[in-house]
Every structure is written in C-alpha cells, then in structure tokens.
Write an enzyme that holds these catalytic residues in place. Structure first.
Site, PDB file in Angstrom:
ATOM      1  N   HIS A   1      47.187   9.668  -6.932  1.00  0.00           N
ATOM      2  CA  HIS A   1      48.559   9.798  -6.917  1.00  0.00           C
ATOM      3  C   HIS A   1      49.311   8.619  -7.576  1.00  0.00           C
ATOM      4  O   HIS A   1      50.463   8.731  -7.848  1.00  0.00           O
ATOM      5  CB  HIS A   1      48.943   9.846  -5.452  1.00  0.00           C
ATOM      6  CG  HIS A   1      48.904   8.880  -4.620  1.00  0.00           C
ATOM      7  ND1 HIS A   1      47.705   8.802  -3.901  1.00  0.00           N
ATOM      8  CD2 HIS A   1      49.761   8.175  -4.014  1.00  0.00           C
ATOM      9  CE1 HIS A   1      47.885   7.586  -3.092  1.00  0.00           C
ATOM     10  NE2 HIS A   1      49.181   7.122  -3.221  1.00  0.00           N
TER      11      HIS A   1
ATOM     12  N   LYS B   1      53.439   7.363  -9.683  1.00  0.00           N
ATOM     13  CA  LYS B   1      54.245   6.447  -9.352  1.00  0.00           C
ATOM     14  C   LYS B   1      55.424   6.173 -10.631  1.00  0.00           C
ATOM     15  O   LYS B   1      54.850   5.588 -11.771  1.00  0.00           O
ATOM     16  CB  LYS B   1      53.589   5.279  -8.717  1.00  0.00           C
ATOM     17  CG  LYS B   1      53.049   5.481  -7.415  1.00  0.00           C
ATOM     18  CD  LYS B   1      52.602   4.156  -6.554  1.00  0.00           C
ATOM     19  CE  LYS B   1      51.985   4.449  -5.466  1.00  0.00           C
ATOM     20  NZ  LYS B   1      52.871   4.566  -4.399  1.00  0.00           N
TER      21      LYS B   1
ATOM     22  N   HIS C   1      42.905   3.640  -7.803  1.00  0.00           N
ATOM     23  CA  HIS C   1      44.045   3.255  -8.376  1.00  0.00           C
ATOM     24  C   HIS C   1      44.152   2.068  -8.986  1.00  0.00           C
ATOM     25  O   HIS C   1      44.925   1.759 -10.238  1.00  0.00           O
ATOM     26  CB  HIS C   1      45.019   2.983  -7.049  1.00  0.00           C
ATOM     27  CG  HIS C   1      44.923   4.034  -6.153  1.00  0.00           C
ATOM     28  ND1 HIS C   1      44.739   5.492  -6.364  1.00  0.00           N
ATOM     29  CD2 HIS C   1      44.643   4.193  -4.702  1.00  0.00           C
ATOM     30  CE1 HIS C   1      44.818   6.266  -5.282  1.00  0.00           C
ATOM     31  NE2 HIS C   1      44.614   5.468  -4.388  1.00  0.00           N
TER      32      HIS C   1
ATOM     33  N   LYS D   1      43.925  -5.151   3.125  1.00  0.00           N
ATOM     34  CA  LYS D   1      44.592  -4.764   4.521  1.00  0.00           C
ATOM     35  C   LYS D   1      44.965  -5.960   5.217  1.00  0.00           C
ATOM     36  O   LYS D   1      44.385  -7.157   5.093  1.00  0.00           O
ATOM     37  CB  LYS D   1      43.799  -3.666   5.222  1.00  0.00           C
ATOM     38  CG  LYS D   1      43.862  -2.273   4.356  1.00  0.00           C
ATOM     39  CD  LYS D   1      43.291  -1.337   5.171  1.00  0.00           C
ATOM     40  CE  LYS D   1      43.468   0.052   4.597  1.00  0.00           C
ATOM     41  NZ  LYS D   1      44.523   0.480   4.225  1.00  0.00           N
TER      42      LYS D   1
HETATM   43  N1  LIG Z   1      45.844  10.383   4.633  1.00  0.00           N
HETATM   44  C1  LIG Z   1      46.234  10.048   3.217  1.00  0.00           C
HETATM   45  O1  LIG Z   1      47.290   9.133   3.147  1.00  0.00           O
HETATM   46  C2  LIG Z   1      45.409  10.200   2.007  1.00  0.00           C
HETATM   47  C3  LIG Z   1      45.609   9.603   0.838  1.00  0.00           C
HETATM   48  C4  LIG Z   1      45.022   9.819  -0.257  1.00  0.00           C
HETATM   49  C5  LIG Z   1      43.730  10.684  -0.062  1.00  0.00           C
HETATM   50  N2  LIG Z   1      43.338  10.946   1.177  1.00  0.00           N
HETATM   51  C6  LIG Z   1      42.260  11.862   1.432  1.00  0.00           C
HETATM   52  O2  LIG Z   1      42.553  13.097   1.477  1.00  0.00           O
HETATM   53  C7  LIG Z   1      41.517  13.711   2.606  1.00  0.00           C
HETATM   54  C8  LIG Z   1      42.342  14.214   3.880  1.00  0.00           C
HETATM   55  O3  LIG Z   1      42.545  12.945   4.550  1.00  0.00           O
HETATM   56  P1  LIG Z   1      43.718  13.106   5.563  1.00  0.00           P
HETATM   57  O4  LIG Z   1      43.885  11.641   6.200  1.00  0.00           O
HETATM   58  O5  LIG Z   1      44.492  14.100   5.727  1.00  0.00           O
HETATM   59  O6  LIG Z   1      42.383  13.840   6.981  1.00  0.00           O
HETATM   60  P2  LIG Z   1      42.471  14.155   8.408  1.00  0.00           P
HETATM   61  O7  LIG Z   1      43.911  13.727   8.922  1.00  0.00           O
HETATM   62  O8  LIG Z   1      41.410  13.954   9.056  1.00  0.00           O
HETATM   63  O9  LIG Z   1      42.649  15.653   8.069  1.00  0.00           O
HETATM   64  C9  LIG Z   1      41.742  16.642   7.832  1.00  0.00           C
HETATM   65  C10 LIG Z   1      42.059  18.000   7.645  1.00  0.00           C
HETATM   66  O10 LIG Z   1      41.045  18.773   7.743  1.00  0.00           O
HETATM   67  C11 LIG Z   1      40.970  19.822   8.625  1.00  0.00           C
HETATM   68  N3  LIG Z   1      39.671  20.304   9.214  1.00  0.00           N
HETATM   69  C12 LIG Z   1      38.676  19.497   9.331  1.00  0.00           C
HETATM   70  N4  LIG Z   1      37.757  19.998  10.054  1.00  0.00           N
HETATM   71  C13 LIG Z   1      37.972  21.333   9.520  1.00  0.00           C
HETATM   72  C14 LIG Z   1      36.908  22.781   9.852  1.00  0.00           C
HETATM   73  N5  LIG Z   1      35.961  22.759  10.005  1.00  0.00           N
HETATM   74  N6  LIG Z   1      37.879  23.589   9.312  1.00  0.00           N
HETATM   75  C15 LIG Z   1      39.184  23.904   8.901  1.00  0.00           C
HETATM   76  N7  LIG Z   1      39.959  22.814   8.772  1.00  0.00           N
HETATM   77  C16 LIG Z   1      39.160  21.639   9.131  1.00  0.00           C
HETATM   78  C17 LIG Z   1      41.598  19.396   9.832  1.00  0.00           C
HETATM   79  O11 LIG Z   1      42.181  20.384  10.211  1.00  0.00           O
HETATM   80  P3  LIG Z   1      42.880  20.314  12.069  1.00  0.00           P
HETATM   81  O12 LIG Z   1      43.706  19.109  12.071  1.00  0.00           O
HETATM   82  O13 LIG Z   1      43.385  21.750  12.436  1.00  0.00           O
HETATM   83  O14 LIG Z   1      41.516  20.154  12.821  1.00  0.00           O
HETATM   84  C18 LIG Z   1      43.005  18.535   9.046  1.00  0.00           C
HETATM   85  O15 LIG Z   1      43.891  19.577   8.661  1.00  0.00           O
HETATM   86  C19 LIG Z   1      40.537  12.552   2.785  1.00  0.00           C
HETATM   87  O16 LIG Z   1      39.399  12.814   1.904  1.00  0.00           O
HETATM   88  C20 LIG Z   1      41.242  11.288   2.537  1.00  0.00           C
HETATM   89  O17 LIG Z   1      40.482  10.385   2.086  1.00  0.00           O
HETATM   90  C21 LIG Z   1      44.135  10.878   2.278  1.00  0.00           C
END
Ligand SMILES: NC(=O)c1ccc[n+]([C@@H]2O[C@H](COP(=O)([O-])OP(=O)(O)OC[C@H]3O[C@@H](n4cnc5c(N)ncnc54)[C@H](OP(=O)(O)O)[C@@H]3O)[C@@H](O)[C@H]2O)c1
Length: 437
Positions: free
Chosen positions: A168, A172, A230, A308
């Site tokens: 992402h 930017k 990044h 961090k």
């Molecule tokens: N957060 C950020 O700012 C960010 C930035 C860049 C990249 N990322 C990457 O993006 C990915 C997601 O990050 P996140 O922070 O959003 O993770 P998260 O908050 O842990 O969310 C995980 C998602 O996966 C779903 N999930 C987990 N197990 C599941 C299953 N068995 N069946 C169906 N759905 C399932 C969860 O659903 P439920 O909540 O309904 O359980 C939730 O919607 C990661 O690889 C992270 O490294 C995140």
C-alpha cells in the site's frame, strides 16, 4: 463490479478497506452494480456488520461521514459468514454468487498467509474463477518458499495479470511524487548519481508499539514487516532508472543491492506485550546500511531505519548532496507521512557580507493546504481504483517480492539491543530537519 473481501471483520478491513471503499463510493467512482461481499467467521447479521463498520468509517475515512451516503453504501454490502478452512463452505459460497448473479469479481485476501492455501483450494469450487482478479496482502507467505508455493498455486488458477500483490506504500501520494520530483526537474534529474549525491537516508518511525498485533509482529519483526516491502519499495523508486517498465527498473536495483551493515533493537517492555513470547528476540527496530553496485550509485551509502515506540511518527527521505569545498551540503527532504511536502536546503551569500555563506531553506508543505488534503486519496482508495480499472502500476511484482524476501532472509541477524524511545547506537548521523508546521 463486485469485491469479495475475505477477512472483513479484521483490523485491516475495518480501519483501511471499508473506509477507502466508503470514500470511493462517496465520490461516485463505482458502477451501479457495485457490491461488496464481506466474508467473516463471526456469526453476524447484515445489520450487525453494518453497525460494526460504521464507527470505523466515521473515524478513519478521509471524507466526512454522511448518514445518507452511508445508508446507500451499506445497501451494496452483503455480509457472508463462512469458515475458510471448511471446503463445503466454498460450495455454498458458489451458490450464493449464483443467487446474486455475481460473475466477474475481485477477491481480496485480507488474511494471514496461513489461510491462503485453504482459500486457494476453495477457489476451485467457484465457477469461472479464472475470469476474476485476486488481491493479496503482505506478508505473501510465511517464508520465501511459502510465497513461491502460494504464487504457483495462484498462477494455476488466475492469469498472471489478474493477481495483484499489494504494497500500500505504492499508493501513497508522496511516494508516487518521488518520480515527478526526480524526473521532472532538471535540477535533480541530472544530479541524481554518485558524483553529486553523498548519501540517502530513509526513515519510517512509529510512536506506537505493536498494539493488538503482537502475535503477528513477533513472528515477523521490523525487517520483514517494514524493510522487506515498504522501505525497499521506496529505496528502489528513489534509485531506479527512468523507465516505462517500473517493475523491471525496480527489479534491476534489487539485483544490485548489497546490505552492508545491520543494527537491530527491541523496545523496552516489548516482551510483556500481549501475545509476544516472554523471551522474544524479535527486532522492533532495524537500521541498515546498503549500497547499490551499479554505475550510477557506486559507493553511495543508503541508510534505512524503521522502528516502533520511538519519539515520533514519521516517514521521510533525505537526500544529502556532496558538499562543495567549505560550503554545507544541499539537502532535499521528501516528507511522506504524517505531513506531505518537500524541503530544500541550499546556500546563498549572507546578505551584506562579502564572503560569508548562509544556509537557507525552501519548505513546501503540501498537506497543509486544505484543498490538497481533500483531493488526496488514501493509499487503499488508489489501489482499489487501480484494480477496478485493471491497472498495475501501484502494485508490486512477484519477482520484486521474491528478491526482497530473500535479501532480508539472508541477513545474519545481530542480537537486538534494548531501547527506550531513543536509539543508543547508529550506523550514521541521521539528519533531522525541524519544521514549523
Ligand atoms: N492490520 C493492518 O493494518 C495490516 C496492514 C497491512 C497488512 N496486514 C496483513 O493483512 C492480514 C490481515 O490482517 P488483520 O490485522 O486484519 O488481521 P485480523 O484482525 O486478525 O483479522 C483476521 C480476519 O480473518 C478472519 N478469519 C480468521 N480465521 C478465519 C476462519 N477460519 N474462517 C473465516 N475467517 C477467518 C477473521 O474473522 P473473524 O474476525 O470473524 O474471526 C478476521 O476477519 C495479515 O496478514 C496482516 O499481516 C494488516
């Protein structure tokens, strides 16, 4: 135009993806048939899901919240509950798509890479899957080998140009602006080489700790979380040759990149964070000295630092030009976040004096101008628009990802030192430019 988001109830979706989609919708940048299939594991009704995203859109969307627009926007969203690891759930998802006459769409994997294999297997249960696009989030696998495996599996299902690897940072504003600053100013274009440039510094500092992402971060660390993707994107855009094929130009830089020195740190109290191993040696700070062994950049050190729990949050690039005789170096600063702007330091004759030099500054704050802020889309907005228009410029190429990943994996990691907001050692003297805004 349908977007299916796997992981719709996760942090990324709530803080970034839905606010970005709300902005795009508010600006009438979607077709009438726009739909979002929001997939989560939680048993939620449509209304409960809408109540879940509403406060996040209020808080994180760039455009101000409008109840009527949100109501219209919500009518395009379908919450769909399923378990990603349950094969039969994909058969039901296929039926859902038929019932809603959804044929051509984009899948967004906002998930941990641990789920990618299950989802890819599940894709095979969906009709005409090869016609669709897939967007995948970093990290693109748990290791370089896993990334290769995932990419091969995706390539068996989707044509190569239907697979979008997100970084992402490429969306930017000021990272896109680097190319304009470099290539559209004779002043910089002709002096962007080892004869004129002394060194380059790239900083991405955060004031927050790992927040609620301890489990993910502890298995990743600063090198994989920030440098591998990044910061190497920024570095390669800063140093690539001008080209119509940006991915190839960036790749050529990665092939010549040599990581010369590495310093790692861990913030005090990190091991007490939720979901972090109490004996963890994961780095929360990384500093690197690199060289690009090609003609343009020979012997120019490029420093990268990220971490961090530091004193402030900012992403900046500083290009330090070579000093001429006794006069101070010219400095060019490109400010990426939180303020966006460009700063140039140069030398003039001190007014009234005969031989004395004075260093003066031109300081342009782009994001201080309200209209610029309003007109600047968030990174994820740009990325969605790119996919909807089948453009790839703001995405990474798999070759880049692979090379960056193996560069980072091959680092011999020193033990991290412990720090408290200030870093006790450094590979260089970091230039810090005070701004009045
Ligand atoms: N957060 C950020 O700012 C960010 C930035 C860049 C990249 N990322 C990457 O993006 C990915 C997601 O990050 P996140 O922070 O959003 O993770 P998260 O908050 O842990 O969310 C995980 C998602 O996966 C779903 N999930 C987990 N197990 C599941 C299953 N068995 N069946 C169906 N759905 C399932 C969860 O659903 P439920 O909540 O309904 O359980 C939730 O919607 C990661 O690889 C992270 O490294 C995140």
């Amino acid at each position: 135009m349908t977007l299916t988001i796997f992981g719709s109830t996760g942090d990324l979706s709530l803080r970034k993806l839905f606010p970005a989609l709300y902005n795009i919708y508010s600006l009438n940048k979607v077709n009438d048939d726009f739909k979002v299939v929001a997939i989560g594991r939680k048993a939620l009704t449509h209304q409960e899901f809408i109540e879940m995203i509403k406060p996040k859109i209020c808080e994180y969307a760039r455009l101000s919240f409008d109840e009527d627009i949100f109501k219209d926007f919500s009518a395009h969203i379908f919450y769909y509950q399923m378990n990603l690891t349950e094969e039969s759930d994909y058969t039901n998802l296929n039926i859902f798509y038929h019932e809603h006459q959804i044929k051509d769409q984009t899948f967004y994997l906002a998930l941990s890479p641990l789920f990618f294999h299950s989802v890819i297997k599940g894709f095979k249960k969906l009709d005409h899957i090869e016609r669709n696009n897939v967007i995948i989030e970093k990290p693109f696998g748990i290791s370089t080998l896993d990334m290769i495996d995932i990419n091969q599996k995706l390539m068996k299902i989707f044509p190569k140009d239907h697979i979008y690897y997100i970084d992402h940072y490429l969306g930017k504003e000021m990272i896109q602006n680097i190319k304009t600053i470099r290539f559209k100013n004779a002043l910089f274009k002709n002096s962007w080489n080892h004869e004129m440039i002394d060194s380059i510094q790239i900083s991405a500092l955060e004031a927050d700790g790992v927040l609620n992402r301890g489990a993910y971060y502890d298995s990743s660390g600063a090198l994989k979380d920030m440098v591998q993707n990044h910061l190497l994107q920024i570095l390669t855009i800063l140093t690539m040759e001008e080209s119509n094929n940006q991915h190839e130009a960036q790749l050529q830089i990665l092939k010549k990149l040599r990581i010369d020195q590495v310093l790692l740190g861990q913030y005090e109290g990190y091991r007490n964070e939720k979901d972090v191993d109490e004996h963890s040696t994961t780095e929360t700070y990384a500093e690197l000295k690199c060289f690009i062994d090609n003609e343009r950049w020979q012997n120019v050190p490029i420093y990268i630092r990220t971490g961090k729990k530091l004193k402030r949050r900012e992403i900046v690039v500083i290009v330090k030009f070579k000093a001429l005789e006794e006069s101070p170096s010219n400095l060019l600063e490109i400010r990426i976040q939180p303020t966006e702007g460009v700063y140039l330091q140069f030398n003039i004759k001190k007014p009234g004096a005969k031989d004395q030099i004075e260093t003066v500054q031109m300081d342009f704050c782009q994001s201080c101008v309200e209209i610029n802020r309003i007109n600047t889309p968030e990174a994820y907005e740009r990325l969605f628009e790119e996919v909807f228009h089948h453009q790839r410029e703001y995405f990474s190429s798999f070759e880049q990802i692979l090379l960056s990943s193996s560069l980072i994996e091959n680092i011999q990691k020193p033990m991290p030192f412990i720090y408290d907001k200030t870093i006790p050692y450094s590979l260089t003297e970091w230039v810090e430019i005070p701004h009045s805004y």
